[in-house]
Design an enzyme around this catalytic site. Structure first.
Site, PDB file in Angstrom:
ATOM      1  N   HIS A  80      27.821  21.982  -7.639  1.00 17.45           N
ATOM      2  CA  HIS A  80      28.124  23.615  -8.086  1.00 17.45           C
ATOM      3  C   HIS A  80      29.528  23.689  -8.278  1.00 17.45           C
ATOM      4  O   HIS A  80      30.596  22.869  -7.457  1.00 17.45           O
ATOM      5  CB  HIS A  80      27.752  24.327  -6.958  1.00 17.45           C
ATOM      6  CG  HIS A  80      26.293  24.189  -6.442  1.00 17.45           C
ATOM      7  ND1 HIS A  80      25.853  23.077  -5.380  1.00 17.45           N
ATOM      8  CD2 HIS A  80      25.158  24.910  -6.739  1.00 17.45           C
ATOM      9  CE1 HIS A  80      24.501  23.310  -5.399  1.00 17.45           C
ATOM     10  NE2 HIS A  80      23.995  24.287  -5.992  1.00 17.45           N
ATOM     11  N   ASP A  83      31.350  24.161  -4.997  1.00 15.18           N
ATOM     12  CA  ASP A  83      31.310  22.897  -3.967  1.00 15.18           C
ATOM     13  C   ASP A  83      32.578  22.292  -4.266  1.00 15.18           C
ATOM     14  O   ASP A  83      33.284  21.962  -3.161  1.00 15.18           O
ATOM     15  CB  ASP A  83      30.297  21.773  -4.223  1.00 15.18           C
ATOM     16  CG  ASP A  83      29.020  22.269  -4.360  1.00 15.18           C
ATOM     17  OD1 ASP A  83      28.873  23.389  -3.702  1.00 15.18           O
ATOM     18  OD2 ASP A  83      28.012  21.749  -4.879  1.00 15.18           O
TER      19      ASP A  83
HETATM   20  C1  XLS Z   1      18.538  24.325  -2.904  1.00 10.11           C
HETATM   21  C2  XLS Z   1      18.532  23.550  -4.374  1.00 10.11           C
HETATM   22  C3  XLS Z   1      19.864  23.482  -4.812  1.00 10.11           C
HETATM   23  C4  XLS Z   1      19.870  23.056  -6.210  1.00 10.11           C
HETATM   24  C5  XLS Z   1      21.234  23.435  -6.925  1.00 10.11           C
HETATM   25  O1  XLS Z   1      17.293  24.637  -2.108  1.00 10.11           O
HETATM   26  O2  XLS Z   1      17.719  22.412  -4.069  1.00 10.11           O
HETATM   27  O3  XLS Z   1      20.606  22.684  -3.885  1.00 10.11           O
HETATM   28  O4  XLS Z   1      19.514  21.811  -6.191  1.00 10.11           O
HETATM   29  O5  XLS Z   1      21.660  24.606  -6.735  1.00 10.11           O
END
Ligand code: XLS
Ligand code: NI
Ligand code: NI
Length: 435
Positions: free
Chosen positions: A100, A103
């Site tokens: 993201h 991140d």
């Molecule tokens: C959360 C989601 C997230 C997505 C990306 O539960 O899995 O990690 O994969 O935003």
């Protein structure tokens, strides 16, 4: 600088190895069903779990030791984390990663400043990708952490919040394009509602579709040809998420004319929360030609939330790889470990044990699935089970060349149908022959 001094580069040592820092089954260059294991799996590591997850839970704070991280929101800290992450990718021998925007680079409560930070960090990521020979599986924007998104992003009741989210998506798409990302994911963390008493569901869904269309159009403009994905999840943090499962996502994409532009990124723990098996979700997506990528993890049957555990269940990995092989393999997608260690596994080396386990579990799943397919009995059974559709009244129904009156005449002239056993237990035994 070595950030994991006690961990060697992980290599394949075979099933008799007792070395915890070795693959027992994942042998990247071994050919299975016509392709190397590396090319089948296209493993990815999740930046948010590996680098940013302190392992806190609703009852306690972070436990993860991250000696390289000064816990500041600075760009220097972000750049340093990226170095550590690529050292991790090298040692674990994973080719892809996912992130993201927030991140990898800090949210600075000002779009211009946050974008500038993202630009600086992605310059560094690009250099690291080149020098370490790593690739971006997909990028995404975090549209669920900041308080401005507490009532949704694309589905916020506030148009200015929608606009902020859209601008963030633009920057995240620019970043993904710059890094040669093979995909871009939408996971709608807060695209749902907490109560319908205050919610105009129809309007919110229209807005969510508008956001996706804006992204599709912008991608075309900048020449981003990666695959867009939408990732289903039924709830948590919202009470109900609009993209609750594969079927709901497909319905949404069809309703808004988006089927040609998005595929699904399916996550095992989300399937569990939706009350489905992963096999169910994958089958729904595959049948619609929309199976894109997989967030490889598994949930706990006893805990009711998204525990995001590393996949260790061989029955699960076998059923996933059966469908991936049936599809002819991933194209843009892969197996992204959207998974975290348990809170008790707080040492950096636990990151390696966790990923080694997931990779070995998928290697065994791949081998079992390939063997089941070349054995042919399972597919042969299913083929035979539907054989009556290949002739007579079956063919007429399938080709829509028969009326209800004609069917009635057929039944009146025929004996009572004799139905064969479904042989579930025999087939379960058959699958277990290979696991
Ligand atoms: C959360 C989601 C997230 C997505 C990306 O539960 O899995 O990690 O994969 O935003
Ligand atoms: Ni996910
Ligand atoms: Ni999840």
């Amino acid at each position: 600088m070595q950030h994991f001094p006690n961990v060697p580069k992980i290599q394949y040592e075979g099933p008799s190895s007792r070395n915890p820092f070795a693959f027992k089954h994942y042998n990247p260059d071994e050919i299975v069903a016509g392709k190397t294991m590396r090319d089948h799996m296209r493993f990815g590591a999740a930046y948010w779990h590996v680098m940013r997850n302190g392992l806190s839970d609703p009852f306690g704070g972070p436990t993860a030791l991250m000696p390289w991280d000064d816990q500041s929101n600075s760009i220097e800290n972000a750049l340093k984390r990226a170095d550590v992450f690529f050292e991790f990718l090298d040692k674990i021998d994973i080719d892809y990663y996912c992130f993201h925007d927030r991140d990898v680079a800090p949210e600075l409560n000002n779009l211009a400043k946050s974008n500038d930070a993202l630009e600086k960090v992605t310059d560094h990521l690009l250099a690291l990708q080149k020098s370490h020979n790593k690739k971006l599986l997909w990028g995404t924007a975090c549209l669920f952490s900041h308080p401005r998104y507490s009532q949704g992003a694309g589905t916020s009741p506030n148009a200015e919040v929608f606009a902020y989210a859209a601008a963030q998506v633009k920057a995240a798409l620019d970043a993904t394009y710059k890094l040669g990302g093979e995909g871009y994911t939408f996971w709608g963390g807060r695209e749902g509602y907490s109560t319908l008493l205050n919610t105009d569901m129809k309007r919110e869904l229209d807005h969510l579709a508008a956001l996706l269309w804006l992204a599709v159009d912008y991608a075309k403009k900048i020449g981003f040809t990666g695959q867009f994905y939408i990732e289903p999840k039924p709830r948590e943090p919202s009470t109900h998420q609009y993209d609750s499962d594969a079927a709901a996502c497909l319905n949404f994409l069809r309703q808004y004319g988006l089927m040609d532009h998005l595929k699904l990124n399916l996550e095992t723990n989300h399937a569990t929360l939706a009350g489905h098996t992963m096999l169910h979700e994958i089958t729904v997506a595959l049948d619609a030609g929309a199976l894109g990528s997989i967030d490889a993890n598994q949930g706990d049957e006893l805990i009711g939330w998204d525990t995001d555990q590393f996949p260790t269940d061989l029955y699960l990995t076998t059923s996933i790889m059966l469908k991936v092989l049936e599809m002819g393999g991933f194209t843009t997608g892969g197996l992204n470990f959207d998974a975290k260690r348990r809170r008790e596994s707080h040492e950096p080396e636990d990151l390696f044990h966790a990923h080694i386990g997931g990779m070995d579990a998928f290697a065994r799943g791949l081998k079992a699935a390939a063997a089941i397919r070349s054995d042919g009995r399972l597919a042969g059974f299913v083929e035979k089970r539907y054989a009556s559709w290949n002739e007579g009244i079956g063919t007429k129904v399938e080709s829509k060349s028969v009326t209800l009156e004609e069917i009635t005449a057929h039944v009146l002239a025929s004996p009572e149908p004799v139905i064969a056993s479904g042989r579930q237990e025999m087939l379960e035994n058959l699958v277990n022959e290979f696991i």
